[in-house]
Design a protein around this motif. Structure first.
Motif, mmCIF file in Angstrom:
data_model
loop_
_atom_site.group_PDB
_atom_site.id
_atom_site.type_symbol
_atom_site.label_atom_id
_atom_site.label_comp_id
_atom_site.label_asym_id
_atom_site.label_seq_id
_atom_site.Cartn_x
_atom_site.Cartn_y
_atom_site.Cartn_z
ATOM 1 N N ASP A 7 31.473 50.593 32.338
ATOM 2 C CA ASP A 7 32.092 51.821 31.834
ATOM 3 C C ASP A 7 33.522 51.602 31.396
ATOM 4 O OD1 ASP A 7 29.748 53.139 32.457
ATOM 5 O OD2 ASP A 7 30.416 53.539 34.515
ATOM 6 N N ASP A 8 33.722 50.558 30.604
ATOM 7 C CA ASP A 8 35.041 50.287 30.038
ATOM 8 C C ASP A 8 36.117 49.993 31.058
ATOM 9 O OD1 ASP A 8 34.255 50.366 27.458
ATOM 10 O OD2 ASP A 8 34.624 52.525 27.226
ATOM 11 N N GLU A 9 35.700 49.745 32.276
ATOM 12 C CA GLU A 9 36.697 49.372 33.274
ATOM 13 C C GLU A 9 37.036 47.898 33.092
ATOM 14 O OE1 GLU A 9 37.227 49.406 38.065
ATOM 15 O OE2 GLU A 9 35.521 50.518 37.243
ATOM 16 N N LYS A 10 38.321 47.567 33.274
ATOM 17 C CA LYS A 10 38.734 46.173 33.159
ATOM 18 C C LYS A 10 38.713 45.495 34.522
ATOM 19 C CE LYS A 10 40.066 46.151 28.784
ATOM 20 N NZ LYS A 10 38.751 46.176 28.099
ATOM 21 N N ALA A 11 38.344 44.239 34.499
ATOM 22 C CA ALA A 11 38.492 43.418 35.703
ATOM 23 C C ALA A 11 39.098 42.096 35.265
ATOM 24 C CB ALA A 11 37.143 43.201 36.370
ATOM 25 N N TYR A 12 39.545 41.306 36.222
ATOM 26 C CA TYR A 12 40.161 40.019 35.898
ATOM 27 C C TYR A 12 39.527 38.925 36.736
ATOM 28 C CZ TYR A 12 43.492 43.370 34.108
ATOM 29 O OH TYR A 12 44.047 44.428 33.454
ATOM 30 N N LEU A 13 39.465 37.741 36.165
ATOM 31 C CA LEU A 13 39.001 36.592 36.946
ATOM 32 C C LEU A 13 40.161 36.144 37.827
ATOM 33 C CD1 LEU A 13 37.038 34.514 34.271
ATOM 34 C CD2 LEU A 13 36.187 36.234 35.899
ATOM 35 N N THR A 14 39.888 35.885 39.067
ATOM 36 C CA THR A 14 40.966 35.645 40.021
ATOM 37 C C THR A 14 41.770 34.387 39.697
ATOM 38 O OG1 THR A 14 41.533 35.550 42.356
ATOM 39 C CG2 THR A 14 39.608 34.286 41.695
ATOM 40 N N GLN A 15 43.073 34.466 39.921
ATOM 41 C CA GLN A 15 43.956 33.293 39.760
ATOM 42 C C GLN A 15 44.163 32.603 41.091
ATOM 43 O OE1 GLN A 15 46.830 36.197 38.829
ATOM 44 N NE2 GLN A 15 47.353 35.251 36.873
ATOM 45 N N SER A 16 43.817 33.314 42.169
ATOM 46 C CA SER A 16 44.047 32.810 43.523
ATOM 47 C C SER A 16 43.387 33.781 44.492
ATOM 48 C CB SER A 16 45.558 32.765 43.787
ATOM 49 O OG SER A 16 45.816 32.837 45.178
ATOM 50 N N GLY A 17 42.799 33.250 45.551
ATOM 51 C CA GLY A 17 42.149 34.120 46.535
ATOM 52 C C GLY A 17 43.096 34.579 47.622
ATOM 53 N N GLN A 18 44.381 34.272 47.466
ATOM 54 C CA GLN A 18 45.352 34.453 48.551
ATOM 55 C C GLN A 18 45.417 35.858 49.144
ATOM 56 O OE1 GLN A 18 49.476 33.489 47.647
ATOM 57 N NE2 GLN A 18 50.053 35.151 49.022
ATOM 58 N N LEU A 19 45.539 36.879 48.277
ATOM 59 C CA LEU A 19 45.782 38.216 48.815
ATOM 60 C C LEU A 19 44.623 38.650 49.721
ATOM 61 C CD1 LEU A 19 47.366 40.022 45.722
ATOM 62 C CD2 LEU A 19 48.413 38.457 47.363
ATOM 63 N N TYR A 20 43.413 38.270 49.327
ATOM 64 C CA TYR A 20 42.250 38.593 50.154
ATOM 65 C C TYR A 20 42.218 37.732 51.414
ATOM 66 C CZ TYR A 20 40.947 41.315 46.147
ATOM 67 O OH TYR A 20 40.972 42.249 45.142
ATOM 68 N N ALA A 21 42.693 36.479 51.278
ATOM 69 C CA ALA A 21 42.751 35.610 52.457
ATOM 70 C C ALA A 21 43.737 36.181 53.474
ATOM 71 C CB ALA A 21 43.146 34.187 52.054
ATOM 72 N N GLU A 22 44.794 36.843 52.989
ATOM 73 C CA GLU A 22 45.731 37.485 53.925
ATOM 74 C C GLU A 22 45.011 38.579 54.721
ATOM 75 O OE1 GLU A 22 49.783 38.443 52.614
ATOM 76 O OE2 GLU A 22 49.370 37.244 50.812
ATOM 77 N N ALA A 23 44.136 39.315 54.036
ATOM 78 C CA ALA A 23 43.382 40.367 54.734
ATOM 79 C C ALA A 23 42.438 39.756 55.758
ATOM 80 C CB ALA A 23 42.595 41.213 53.735
ATOM 81 N N THR A 24 41.758 38.661 55.385
ATOM 82 C CA THR A 24 40.794 38.075 56.314
ATOM 83 C C THR A 24 41.514 37.365 57.463
ATOM 84 O OG1 THR A 24 40.515 36.079 54.963
ATOM 85 C CG2 THR A 24 38.984 37.884 54.566
ATOM 86 N N ALA A 25 42.744 36.867 57.212
ATOM 87 C CA ALA A 25 43.505 36.233 58.296
ATOM 88 C C ALA A 25 43.871 37.268 59.362
ATOM 89 C CB ALA A 25 44.764 35.556 57.758
ATOM 90 N N MET A 26 44.144 38.509 58.920
ATOM 91 C CA MET A 26 44.471 39.555 59.889
ATOM 92 C C MET A 26 43.225 39.956 60.686
ATOM 93 S SD MET A 26 47.637 39.780 59.535
ATOM 94 C CE MET A 26 48.142 38.386 58.542
ATOM 95 N N ALA A 27 42.043 39.677 60.119
ATOM 96 C CA ALA A 27 40.792 39.989 60.819
ATOM 97 C C ALA A 27 40.309 38.834 61.680
ATOM 98 C CB ALA A 27 39.708 40.361 59.805
#
Ligand code: 4AD
Ligand code: MG
Length: 433
Positions: A177-197
């Motif tokens: 539906d015309d939404e934009k997405a981007y191919l990741t440049q780095s998984g870091q921000l999500y890794a920060e979330a999983t590190a807190m878990a």
């Protein structure tokens, strides 16, 4: 029953008759003898076919089988110290599955463009074979290292709603539906979330950069290892990177000797990769550059390729450059309390002119400061709402780094260009095959 085995395992079968399944790497004939250099993916071995030992039909068929013909051979395994690999097969029976003539890649020299266009076939040559096996060894060493230290592997997504490493190098894709997405440049921000878990985590997967660079260090698609550690400081991050690199190099030296020989790698260069690595502040690195090449590097700027070359050539092991001016680094990096103009970050430069193989930092863990940074960098706040939550609920000091797999493999293998470290390299001007 005759066992089916692989060239790699021949040592377990000396004096026995076995079956090997592979391809003709090279062949020569002399009267009643064919010498087939067989390759099966696990290695290379010479197979001697004596006319008196095999059916007329098979002797004839092998005589007509050119390079890359597929064949199955059964024969006696002999230890042969003079043969490459140390074994030889005395062939008794076999079958040519497909006779090939005119394989495009011959032992003669080919240009890089030709080889890259035939990458799907070039991979069968000895050099790429060695590089791919070392790449595999690096990957498994990395996973083993983190397993042993109690890290949990948690994958970050590849489709993302926003940039992590700056907006200029994003590949945009049409989502629904015309939404934009981007191919990741780095998984870091999500890794920060999983590190807190999960405490200590890593992600390891493909990352993408729409970099319009045609250098020997840049790919548009490459693999990145990203450990992230709760309660870690910059010092902890540097120590982890140092231990990892020593472990990986040691592993390759132990397990991939044959392959390093194929590449004619200078092993003394790899044997000297031991802790401690030199640690150099940005200011000291600038001073070193001023001495080596006065005026080349402007204080405050990031280091360019020629600067990195000088810095990395100054040492026989990777050098860790830390505390860059905040302006040249990413929004998420924590400032140095001792000098707020600097970011608590580190770049690890590999020796022999390879340049940066690791980039890492301690992360900004203060909600207000991080929010300010996101505004400063004009990043879309909504897209980072979840990331800011990490600083709202149990924020702790933490950090990690990203290691570029292809650059690391290029360094260990002594390759001129990172593209050889990827099975199917993606570059600005190449997306085929
Ligand atoms: O220094 P970078 O941009 O760091 C990050 O992406 C952080 N978010 C990582 C983290 O802290 N979790 O990239 C990390 C490494 C570089 O040191 C380099 O080895 C590799 O990724 N790299 C590339 N390799 C090949 N081609 C490119 N275009 C690359 N860009 C970065
Ligand atoms: Mg970097």
């Amino acid at each position: 029953m005759i066992p089916i085995t692989t060239i790699e395992r021949l040592a377990n079968h000396v004096g026995e008759t076995v079956t090997l399944r592979g391809w003709v790497h090279n062949k020569s004939s002399k009267g009643k003898l064919h010498f087939v250099q067989l390759r099966d993916g696990s290695g290379y071995v010479q197979c001697v076919v004596f006319k008196g030992d095999v059916s007329e039909e098979l002797f004839e068929a092998i005589g007509h089988a050119g390079q890359e013909s597929s064949l199955v051979l059964t024969g006696l395994v002999k230890a042969e110290p003079r043969a490459p690999g140390g074994f030889e097969i005395g062939v008794k029976a076999g079958d040519v599955l497909q006779k090939v003539e005119g394989f495009p890649i011959t032992p003669k020299e080919h240009g890089p463009d030709f080889l890259l266009s035939h990458r799907h076939l070039w991979l069968r040559s000895k050099r790429p074979w060695a590089v791919m096996r070392i790449r595999d060894c690096v990957i498994s060493a990395i996973r083993r290292f983190y397993d042993e230290q109690g890290f949990v592997c948690v994958d970050s997504p590849i489709f993302t709603p926003a940039a992590c490493e700056g907006t200029s190098t994003l590949f945009e894709v049409n989502y629904f539906d015309d939404e934009k997405a981007y191919l990741t440049q780095s998984g870091q921000l999500y890794a920060e979330a999983t590190a807190m878990a999960l405490g200590k985590v890593y992600c390891f997967g493909p990352t993408f950069r729409a970099e319009k660079s045609k250098t020997r260090r840049h790919l548009t698609e490459f693999w990145m290892l990203e450990p992230e550690i709760a309660y870690a400081t910059l010092d902890d991050v540097m120590q982890n990177a140092e231990e990892l690199l020593c472990y990986v190099v040691k592993s390759v030296l132990e397990r991939r000797q044959t392959e390093l020989e194929v590449l004619e790698r200078d092993l003394t260069k790899l044997h000297s990769i031991t802790a401690p690595f030199p640690r150099l502040s940005y200011d000291d690195a600038h001073a070193l550059l001023e001495k080596a090449a006065p005026g080349q590097h402007k204080y405050g700027d990031d280091f360019g390729a020629p600067d990195e070359t000088i810095l990395s050539n100054a040492y026989d092991r990777p050098v860790m450059v830390h505390r860059y001016p905040k302006e040249v680094k990413a929004f998420y990096m924590k400032r140095d309390a001792a000098d707020p103009t600097k970011a608590l970050c580190v770049d690890v430069l590999a020796p022999e002119g390879i340049g940066e193989i690791i980039g890492g930092s301690q992360r900004e863990d203060d909600l207000e400061l991080l929010l300010g940074r996101i505004k400063e960098h004009q990043l879309p706040e909504e897209a980072f709402a979840w990331y800011l939550d990490l600083r709202r609920y149990g924020s702790v000091p933490h950090g990690g780094f990203g290691l570029g797999l292809e650059r690391t493999v290029a360094w260990i293998c002594g390759l001129e260009h990172v593209r050889e470290a990827s099975p199917f390299p993606r570059m600005m001007y190449r997306i085929y095959p």
